[in-house]
Motif scaffolding. Structure first.
Motif, mmCIF file in Angstrom:
data_model
loop_
_atom_site.group_PDB
_atom_site.id
_atom_site.type_symbol
_atom_site.label_atom_id
_atom_site.label_comp_id
_atom_site.label_asym_id
_atom_site.label_seq_id
_atom_site.Cartn_x
_atom_site.Cartn_y
_atom_site.Cartn_z
ATOM 1 N N ASP A 41 -54.258 59.736 -52.423
ATOM 2 C CA ASP A 41 -54.168 61.189 -53.311
ATOM 3 C C ASP A 41 -56.410 62.057 -53.325
ATOM 4 O OD1 ASP A 41 -52.887 62.940 -53.929
ATOM 5 O OD2 ASP A 41 -54.502 63.199 -56.482
ATOM 6 N N MET A 42 -56.757 61.068 -53.175
ATOM 7 C CA MET A 42 -58.542 61.222 -53.693
ATOM 8 C C MET A 42 -59.046 62.330 -51.816
ATOM 9 S SD MET A 42 -61.407 62.640 -55.117
ATOM 10 C CE MET A 42 -60.174 62.425 -56.750
ATOM 11 N N GLU A 43 -58.585 60.345 -50.932
ATOM 12 C CA GLU A 43 -58.649 60.390 -49.865
ATOM 13 C C GLU A 43 -58.581 62.114 -49.331
ATOM 14 O OE1 GLU A 43 -58.971 57.546 -46.075
ATOM 15 O OE2 GLU A 43 -56.990 57.466 -47.719
ATOM 16 N N HIS A 44 -57.835 62.265 -49.574
ATOM 17 C CA HIS A 44 -56.824 63.185 -48.379
ATOM 18 C C HIS A 44 -57.555 64.801 -49.285
ATOM 19 C CE1 HIS A 44 -54.230 61.693 -45.790
ATOM 20 N NE2 HIS A 44 -53.277 60.643 -46.708
ATOM 21 N N LYS A 45 -57.794 64.863 -50.819
ATOM 22 C CA LYS A 45 -58.723 65.618 -50.759
ATOM 23 C C LYS A 45 -60.168 65.896 -50.399
ATOM 24 C CE LYS A 45 -55.945 65.965 -55.431
ATOM 25 N NZ LYS A 45 -55.861 65.652 -56.422
ATOM 26 N N ILE A 46 -60.619 64.579 -50.628
ATOM 27 C CA ILE A 46 -61.803 64.705 -49.755
ATOM 28 C C ILE A 46 -61.806 65.003 -48.577
ATOM 29 C CG2 ILE A 46 -64.210 62.872 -49.667
ATOM 30 C CD1 ILE A 46 -62.887 61.648 -52.011
ATOM 31 N N ILE A 47 -61.682 64.630 -47.699
ATOM 32 C CA ILE A 47 -60.842 64.358 -46.334
ATOM 33 C C ILE A 47 -61.052 65.927 -46.200
ATOM 34 C CG2 ILE A 47 -59.938 63.542 -43.793
ATOM 35 C CD1 ILE A 47 -60.013 60.950 -45.708
ATOM 36 N N GLN A 70 -59.515 65.177 -38.478
ATOM 37 C CA GLN A 70 -58.855 65.771 -37.515
ATOM 38 C C GLN A 70 -57.274 66.603 -38.015
ATOM 39 O OE1 GLN A 70 -59.619 64.134 -33.234
ATOM 40 N NE2 GLN A 70 -58.953 62.231 -34.485
ATOM 41 N N ARG A 71 -56.579 66.111 -38.145
ATOM 42 C CA ARG A 71 -55.296 67.063 -39.211
ATOM 43 C C ARG A 71 -56.047 68.111 -39.952
ATOM 44 N NH1 ARG A 71 -50.731 68.994 -37.511
ATOM 45 N NH2 ARG A 71 -49.430 69.399 -39.217
ATOM 46 N N VAL A 75 -64.605 67.421 -39.361
ATOM 47 C CA VAL A 75 -65.533 67.026 -38.033
ATOM 48 C C VAL A 75 -65.498 65.253 -38.018
ATOM 49 C CG1 VAL A 75 -67.021 66.416 -36.098
ATOM 50 C CG2 VAL A 75 -66.055 68.511 -36.799
ATOM 51 N N PRO A 76 -64.829 64.724 -37.658
ATOM 52 C CA PRO A 76 -65.626 62.573 -37.717
ATOM 53 C C PRO A 76 -66.176 62.477 -36.898
ATOM 54 C CG PRO A 76 -63.231 63.125 -35.864
ATOM 55 C CD PRO A 76 -63.690 64.582 -36.408
ATOM 56 N N VAL A 77 -67.467 61.894 -37.168
ATOM 57 C CA VAL A 77 -68.480 61.050 -37.240
ATOM 58 C C VAL A 77 -68.254 59.848 -36.685
ATOM 59 C CG1 VAL A 77 -70.924 60.867 -37.080
ATOM 60 C CG2 VAL A 77 -69.447 63.178 -37.393
ATOM 61 N N VAL A 78 -68.023 59.118 -35.522
ATOM 62 C CA VAL A 78 -67.932 57.184 -35.742
ATOM 63 C C VAL A 78 -68.059 56.706 -35.403
ATOM 64 C CG1 VAL A 78 -65.464 58.640 -36.925
ATOM 65 C CG2 VAL A 78 -65.504 57.475 -34.008
ATOM 66 N N VAL A 88 -61.252 58.916 -31.426
ATOM 67 C CA VAL A 88 -61.420 60.473 -32.168
ATOM 68 C C VAL A 88 -62.569 60.750 -30.320
ATOM 69 C CG1 VAL A 88 -63.408 61.518 -32.453
ATOM 70 C CG2 VAL A 88 -61.909 59.529 -34.049
ATOM 71 N N VAL A 89 -61.953 61.785 -30.011
ATOM 72 C CA VAL A 89 -62.567 62.164 -28.193
ATOM 73 C C VAL A 89 -63.846 62.485 -28.319
ATOM 74 C CG1 VAL A 89 -62.640 64.248 -26.105
ATOM 75 C CG2 VAL A 89 -60.295 63.274 -27.097
ATOM 76 N N GLN A 90 -64.599 61.351 -27.968
ATOM 77 C CA GLN A 90 -66.357 62.131 -27.882
ATOM 78 C C GLN A 90 -66.760 63.198 -27.546
ATOM 79 O OE1 GLN A 90 -68.952 59.516 -28.423
ATOM 80 N NE2 GLN A 90 -70.085 61.465 -27.803
ATOM 81 N N TYR A 91 -67.885 63.932 -27.762
ATOM 82 C CA TYR A 91 -68.035 65.604 -27.433
ATOM 83 C C TYR A 91 -69.252 65.583 -26.765
ATOM 84 C CZ TYR A 91 -69.928 70.033 -28.219
ATOM 85 O OH TYR A 91 -70.610 70.812 -28.288
ATOM 86 N N ASP A 92 -68.724 65.888 -25.557
ATOM 87 C CA ASP A 92 -70.411 66.449 -24.545
ATOM 88 C C ASP A 92 -70.202 67.992 -24.625
ATOM 89 O OD1 ASP A 92 -71.750 66.487 -22.435
ATOM 90 O OD2 ASP A 92 -70.191 64.938 -21.686
ATOM 91 N N PRO A 93 -71.605 68.073 -24.919
ATOM 92 C CA PRO A 93 -71.850 69.789 -25.056
ATOM 93 C C PRO A 93 -72.198 69.960 -23.678
ATOM 94 C CG PRO A 93 -73.396 68.135 -26.276
ATOM 95 C CD PRO A 93 -72.138 66.710 -25.871
ATOM 96 N N PHE A 94 -72.778 68.902 -22.688
ATOM 97 C CA PHE A 94 -73.262 69.669 -21.021
ATOM 98 C C PHE A 94 -71.808 69.263 -20.532
ATOM 99 C CE2 PHE A 94 -76.437 67.717 -23.791
ATOM 100 C CZ PHE A 94 -77.101 68.405 -23.313
ATOM 101 N N ALA A 95 -70.694 69.394 -20.669
ATOM 102 C CA ALA A 95 -69.426 69.186 -20.042
ATOM 103 C C ALA A 95 -69.093 70.650 -19.768
ATOM 104 C CB ALA A 95 -68.227 68.883 -21.138
#
Length: 115
Positions: A41-47, A70-71, A75-78, A88-95
């Motif tokens: 329960d706390m995990e969901h509240k924190i996320i 993601q839901r 933003v997940p940083v993994v 998790v899809v890699q974010y590419d700011p230069f795409a």
């Protein structure tokens, strides 16, 4: 809680890390919050309430927190390993971004995206 940056950590493990977390909370009131232990329960509240979820796992066969993040719009940083890399899809700011063309006088619902 006030401040420019706030950090909350949750988990259990070696006692020295729990003590570090408690000490950081004592010395940084309102900026660091520690939750030693685990509760779904706390995990969901924190996320759900976070802007960014940092998961520095070096080994993670699956992992659900990054999917919860993601839901919830967090933003997940993994670390690119196991299930984290797969979910998790890699974010590419230069795409190449799609170009959006709007003709003068167009209504918002008439905008077309060129691919």
């Amino acid at each position: 809680v006030t401040g420019d940056v706030q950090l909350i950590m949750m988990g259990s493990g070696e006692g020295k890390y729990a003590e570090f977390l408690k000490n950081a909370e004592r010395h940084n009131k309102g900026r660091v919050v520690g939750y030693v232990g685990f509760s779904p329960d706390m995990e969901h509240k924190i996320i759900a309430g976070a802007d960014i979820l940092i998961m520095p796992s070096r080994y993670e066969p699956c992992g659900l927190p990054q999917m919860y993040a993601q839901r919830y719009g967090t933003v997940p940083v993994v670390h690119a390993t196991g299930g984290l890399k797969d979910s998790v899809v890699q974010y590419d700011p230069f795409a190449d971004a799609e170009e959006i063309e709007v003709d003068e006088g167009d209504e918002v619902d008439e905008i077309q995206v060129n691919e």
